[in-house]
Motif scaffolding. Sequence first.
Motif, short mmCIF file in Angstrom:
data_model
loop_
_atom_site.label_atom_id
_atom_site.label_comp_id
_atom_site.label_asym_id
_atom_site.label_seq_id
_atom_site.Cartn_x
_atom_site.Cartn_y
_atom_site.Cartn_z
N ALA A 18 40.45 15.03 63.56
CA ALA A 18 39.21 14.32 63.21
C ALA A 18 37.99 15.12 63.68
O ALA A 18 37.01 15.28 62.94
N ILE A 19 38.07 15.62 64.90
CA ILE A 19 36.98 16.44 65.43
C ILE A 19 36.89 17.73 64.61
O ILE A 19 35.80 18.23 64.33
N GLY A 20 38.04 18.24 64.21
CA GLY A 20 38.07 19.44 63.36
C GLY A 20 37.34 19.24 62.05
O GLY A 20 36.66 20.15 61.57
N ILE A 21 37.48 18.06 61.46
CA ILE A 21 36.76 17.76 60.21
C ILE A 21 35.25 17.79 60.46
O ILE A 21 34.49 18.37 59.69
N MET A 22 34.84 17.17 61.57
CA MET A 22 33.42 17.18 61.92
C MET A 22 32.95 18.62 62.15
O MET A 22 31.89 19.03 61.67
N ASN A 23 33.75 19.40 62.87
CA ASN A 23 33.40 20.79 63.12
C ASN A 23 33.36 21.60 61.83
O ASN A 23 32.53 22.49 61.67
N ALA A 24 34.28 21.30 60.92
CA ALA A 24 34.30 21.99 59.63
C ALA A 24 33.00 21.75 58.87
O ALA A 24 32.45 22.67 58.25
N LEU A 25 32.52 20.52 58.93
CA LEU A 25 31.25 20.21 58.26
C LEU A 25 30.09 20.99 58.89
O LEU A 25 29.24 21.51 58.17
N VAL A 26 30.09 21.09 60.21
CA VAL A 26 29.07 21.87 60.90
C VAL A 26 29.21 23.34 60.52
O VAL A 26 28.23 24.01 60.16
N LEU A 31 27.08 27.84 57.52
CA LEU A 31 27.29 29.07 56.74
C LEU A 31 26.59 28.99 55.39
O LEU A 31 25.88 29.91 54.99
N ASN A 32 26.78 27.88 54.69
CA ASN A 32 26.16 27.74 53.37
C ASN A 32 24.64 27.66 53.45
O ASN A 32 23.95 28.19 52.57
N LEU A 33 24.13 27.04 54.49
CA LEU A 33 22.67 27.00 54.66
C LEU A 33 22.12 28.41 54.87
O LEU A 33 21.12 28.79 54.26
N LEU A 34 22.80 29.19 55.73
CA LEU A 34 22.36 30.57 55.95
C LEU A 34 22.45 31.41 54.67
O LEU A 34 21.55 32.20 54.37
N MET A 35 23.53 31.22 53.89
CA MET A 35 23.67 31.97 52.64
C MET A 35 22.61 31.55 51.63
O MET A 35 22.14 32.36 50.84
N LEU A 36 22.21 30.29 51.66
CA LEU A 36 21.18 29.80 50.76
C LEU A 36 19.80 30.33 51.16
O LEU A 36 19.03 30.79 50.31
N LEU A 37 19.52 30.27 52.46
CA LEU A 37 18.20 30.71 52.94
C LEU A 37 18.03 32.22 52.95
O LEU A 37 16.94 32.73 52.73
N ILE A 47 29.36 38.22 58.04
CA ILE A 47 30.09 38.02 59.29
C ILE A 47 29.14 37.47 60.37
O ILE A 47 29.52 36.60 61.15
N SER A 48 27.91 37.95 60.39
CA SER A 48 26.96 37.40 61.37
C SER A 48 26.66 35.93 61.06
O SER A 48 26.55 35.12 61.98
N TYR A 49 26.57 35.56 59.78
CA TYR A 49 26.39 34.16 59.42
C TYR A 49 27.60 33.35 59.87
O TYR A 49 27.47 32.23 60.39
N ILE A 117 31.85 30.64 45.58
CA ILE A 117 33.19 30.04 45.70
C ILE A 117 34.11 30.95 46.52
O ILE A 117 34.83 30.47 47.40
N GLU A 118 34.06 32.25 46.27
CA GLU A 118 34.86 33.20 47.05
C GLU A 118 34.56 33.08 48.54
O GLU A 118 35.47 33.05 49.37
N ARG A 119 33.31 33.00 48.87
CA ARG A 119 32.90 32.94 50.28
C ARG A 119 33.34 31.63 50.93
O ARG A 119 33.71 31.61 52.10
N ASN A 120 33.31 30.56 50.18
CA ASN A 120 33.76 29.28 50.73
C ASN A 120 35.28 29.22 50.86
O ASN A 120 35.79 28.61 51.79
N ILE A 121 35.99 29.86 49.95
CA ILE A 121 37.45 29.96 50.10
C ILE A 121 37.78 30.81 51.33
O ILE A 121 38.63 30.44 52.14
#
Length: 156
Positions: A18-26, A31-37, A47-49, A117-121
């Motif tokens: 359950a904590i892992g799911i929360m951590n996965a969301l974080v 990562l996606n926010l950094l890739m977007l910005l 890798i730095s992101y 999609i590749e990056r998220n996989i």
Amino acid sequence: MKQSQKGKGSKQVISFSAIGIMNALVDIGALNLLMLLFPTDDRIQLISYNTIAYTLAITNSYFWNAKLTFPSKAIHDRKQIVLFIVQAVIALAVSNLVFYGALYLFDLEWISIANYIERNIAKGLAMFLSSASSFFMMKHIVFPRTHRSPGQERSR
């Protein structure tokens, strides 16, 4: 193994998951926010992101796992904190190696899908393998079975 030990192990896995799911969301959210910005195709920048996102997630992980998954074993002394940091660095290395390896494989263009999609996989694979390694290191190294006298028992 006694039934109570089996039940306790199951509760640890459920709590950790359950904590892992929360951590996965974080982790994946950061990562996606950094890739977007800050869009990039540079694997080193990605890798730095990943490192930033993972660091946010592992900090969250320590707080919640010490409180919920391993509360009777979390003593927060210097040794335990150092062991947590060591396991976090090892799990980060696993995460970055898997993430980089998956990005490299996608760059071989054996399959053509969108970079996003590749990056998220790649991130999903990295999260799964680093989380598995983190659980075993936390269970057996950071928060190992300890034998406290009744007066040392922490309240939840």
